[in-house]
Design a protein around this motif. Structure first.
Motif, PDB file in Angstrom:
ATOM      1  N   LEU A  23       0.823  -1.152   0.081  1.00  0.00           N
ATOM      2  CA  LEU A  23       0.178   0.015   0.107  1.00  0.00           C
ATOM      3  C   LEU A  23       0.706   1.322  -0.006  1.00  0.00           C
ATOM      4  CD1 LEU A  23      -2.893  -0.876   2.446  1.00  0.00           C
ATOM      5  CD2 LEU A  23      -2.770  -1.024  -0.152  1.00  0.00           C
ATOM      6  N   LEU A  50       0.773   2.733  -3.496  1.00  0.00           N
ATOM      7  CA  LEU A  50      -0.696   2.952  -4.030  1.00  0.00           C
ATOM      8  C   LEU A  50      -0.720   3.880  -5.180  1.00  0.00           C
ATOM      9  CD1 LEU A  50      -3.364   1.708  -3.529  1.00  0.00           C
ATOM     10  CD2 LEU A  50      -4.112   3.413  -2.125  1.00  0.00           C
ATOM     11  N   ASP A  51      -0.023   4.956  -5.129  1.00  0.00           N
ATOM     12  CA  ASP A  51      -0.006   5.897  -6.042  1.00  0.00           C
ATOM     13  C   ASP A  51       0.595   5.478  -7.447  1.00  0.00           C
ATOM     14  OD1 ASP A  51       2.632   5.533  -5.056  1.00  0.00           O
ATOM     15  OD2 ASP A  51       3.301   7.660  -5.389  1.00  0.00           O
ATOM     16  N   LYS A  71      -2.108   2.711  -8.754  1.00  0.00           N
ATOM     17  CA  LYS A  71      -3.239   3.318  -9.225  1.00  0.00           C
ATOM     18  C   LYS A  71      -3.002   3.899 -10.909  1.00  0.00           C
ATOM     19  CE  LYS A  71      -5.661   6.070  -6.693  1.00  0.00           C
ATOM     20  NZ  LYS A  71      -5.884   7.296  -5.764  1.00  0.00           N
ATOM     21  N   LYS A 111      -4.666   2.302 -14.380  1.00  0.00           N
ATOM     22  CA  LYS A 111      -5.723   3.068 -15.275  1.00  0.00           C
ATOM     23  C   LYS A 111      -5.199   2.383 -16.703  1.00  0.00           C
ATOM     24  CE  LYS A 111      -5.408   7.317 -12.899  1.00  0.00           C
ATOM     25  NZ  LYS A 111      -4.812   9.158 -12.911  1.00  0.00           N
ATOM     26  N   THR A 130      -8.472  -2.247   0.202  1.00  0.00           N
ATOM     27  CA  THR A 130      -7.974  -0.719  -0.231  1.00  0.00           C
ATOM     28  C   THR A 130      -7.478  -1.038  -1.693  1.00  0.00           C
ATOM     29  OG1 THR A 130      -7.164  -0.474   1.999  1.00  0.00           O
ATOM     30  CG2 THR A 130      -6.200   0.760   0.322  1.00  0.00           C
ATOM     31  N   LEU A 131      -6.793  -1.876  -2.220  1.00  0.00           N
ATOM     32  CA  LEU A 131      -6.533  -2.175  -3.566  1.00  0.00           C
ATOM     33  C   LEU A 131      -7.639  -2.201  -4.491  1.00  0.00           C
ATOM     34  CD1 LEU A 131      -3.530  -4.870  -3.230  1.00  0.00           C
ATOM     35  CD2 LEU A 131      -3.329  -2.504  -3.829  1.00  0.00           C
ATOM     36  N   GLU A 187     -10.597  -1.090  -3.769  1.00  0.00           N
ATOM     37  CA  GLU A 187     -11.537   0.008  -3.744  1.00  0.00           C
ATOM     38  C   GLU A 187     -10.745   1.083  -4.654  1.00  0.00           C
ATOM     39  OE1 GLU A 187     -13.386  -0.098   0.635  1.00  0.00           O
ATOM     40  OE2 GLU A 187     -11.619   1.061   0.230  1.00  0.00           O
ATOM     41  N   ASN A 188      -9.378   1.046  -5.059  1.00  0.00           N
ATOM     42  CA  ASN A 188      -8.646   1.942  -5.816  1.00  0.00           C
ATOM     43  C   ASN A 188      -8.555   1.297  -7.088  1.00  0.00           C
ATOM     44  OD1 ASN A 188      -7.437   4.411  -4.339  1.00  0.00           O
ATOM     45  ND2 ASN A 188      -7.685   2.720  -2.735  1.00  0.00           N
ATOM     46  N   GLY A 189      -9.442   0.338  -7.520  1.00  0.00           N
ATOM     47  CA  GLY A 189      -9.361  -0.024  -8.878  1.00  0.00           C
ATOM     48  C   GLY A 189      -7.892  -0.934  -9.284  1.00  0.00           C
TER      49      GLY A 189
END
Length: 357
Positions: A173, A176-177, A180, A184, A221-222, A224-226
């Protein structure tokens, strides 16, 4: 066995002989007795980080029943200390034991990001998913200090190249940036390993890993962040975590996982001796039962190296486990699936930036 003789925070409880060495050494009882009387530690239970400089970092995977074509490992050895880990045997190639050495002698490949970038820039290289942690966990404790995994993720992002991750550490985590940004363009998938919902079982099997609760939170968490997550319920060990298959599947599905996978434990190479010693010390009341049930899954042996059967096992117990997994998928993952990775962008970013012409 006296609990004081258990090496706390470690999975393996001994250093087994390296099969490539002609000579071996052992700790004799008289030496241990001397250390006890003198108040000295016979073994310093500290982790050493040792730099190594390989010429390449990406390996082609030839095993037909492993779901990857290419893998890379930033570290050799793993401080997580999972007692059943198949990767322990690879430490012998570096001149160390598959036992305690595997957990306490961590080889660090600081040049991994550069070696990866050199590969991705080659004209001959075509995009395929490269899996980080094909052997040892890329988010093991060493990653906190060296951040090699994060640097490699930044290389994958720069060149728009697909990457898979296998881990059992919530440290993922931190990145995470970058994850993400990769997600995309469908350039990343995460495989989170969760072996048990019981903290007692987790601590015994995997002493320096993230707690089961933290791993479930990480999956949530992962997701939820796609970022797509597959959960590895692996390995399934008869009479240790085999009764948890359905509760585990339900928990990870509720956390947002899109699929699950499993293997049945096999104790290949030196791991048979390591696991047998460990379970006789930590679970003496059921050691024989567990070992015999593992053998029943592999034609009377602790290990089966045959492609096609080694991961799934055979016999009644293996059949029950595989049927439970089938039921778990049907019940909790009926309308879920992992998305396909994107292989179309990398060619346009061979130089690290979009080619306009």
């Amino acid at each position: 066995m006296n609990s004081k003789s258990i090496i706390k925070g470690r999975g393996a409880q001994l250093n087994v002989h390296n099969r490539f060495f002609e000579l071996s050494h052992e700790q004799r009882d008289d030496f241990l007795e001397y250390c006890h009387k003198e108040g000295e530690e016979p073994n310093k239970n500290k982790t050493l980080y040792l730099p190594v400089f390989p010429k390449t970092i990406v390996n082609k995977v030839t095993s037909p029943d492993v779901g990857m074509m290419y893998s890379m490992n930033m570290y050799q050895g793993c401080e997580h200390g999972c007692v059943y880990c198949y990767a322990r045997n690879s430490h012998e190639f570096w001149g160390y034991s598959a036992g305690l050495d595997f957990e306490r002698r961590i080889l660090v490949k600081k040049d991994a990001p550069k070696l990866l970038e050199d590969l991705l820039k080659k004209k001959s290289w075509k995009a395929h998913t490269i899996v980080m942690s094909g052997n040892t966990d890329c988010y093991q404790p060493a990653e906190k200090a060296f951040e090699i995994t994060r640097q490699c993720l930044e290389v994958f992002l720069k060149y728009k190249h697909p990457v898979g991750i296998i881990t059992k550490n919530a440290l993922i985590l931190r990145d995470l940036d970058v994850l993400k940004a990769l997600a995309k363009d469908n350039l990343v998938s995460v495989n989170m390993s969760i072996t048990s919902l019981s903290e007692k079982t987790r601590r015994q099997l995997e002493p320096r890993t993230a707690t089961s609760a933290k791993r479930l939170k990480t999956v949530k968490t992962l997701s939820e962040n796609g970022i797509p997550v597959n959960v590895m319920l692996a390995p399934i060990i008869p009479s240790i975590n085999s009764h948890e298959i359905l509760p585990l599947a339900e928990a990870v599905s509720e956390a947002g996982a899109l699929s699950i996978a499993h293997t049945i434990v096999r104790l290949n190479g030196a791991i048979g001796e390591i696991f047998t010693d460990w379970i006789q010390k930590t679970m003496p009341d059921r050691a024989d039962k567990v070992l015999h049930q593992i053998e029943s899954c592999h034609d009377g042996r602790l290990n089966d190296s045959r492609f096609g059967t080694r991961m799934r096992g055979e016999g009644k117990i293996a059949e029950q486990i595989n049927l439970l997994m089938r039921l778990a998928r049907k019940k909790y993952f009926k309308d879920k699936s992992m998305p396909k990775m994107n292989y179309t962008l990398h060619e346009q970013y061979k130089d690290g930036q979009l080619k306009l012409f």
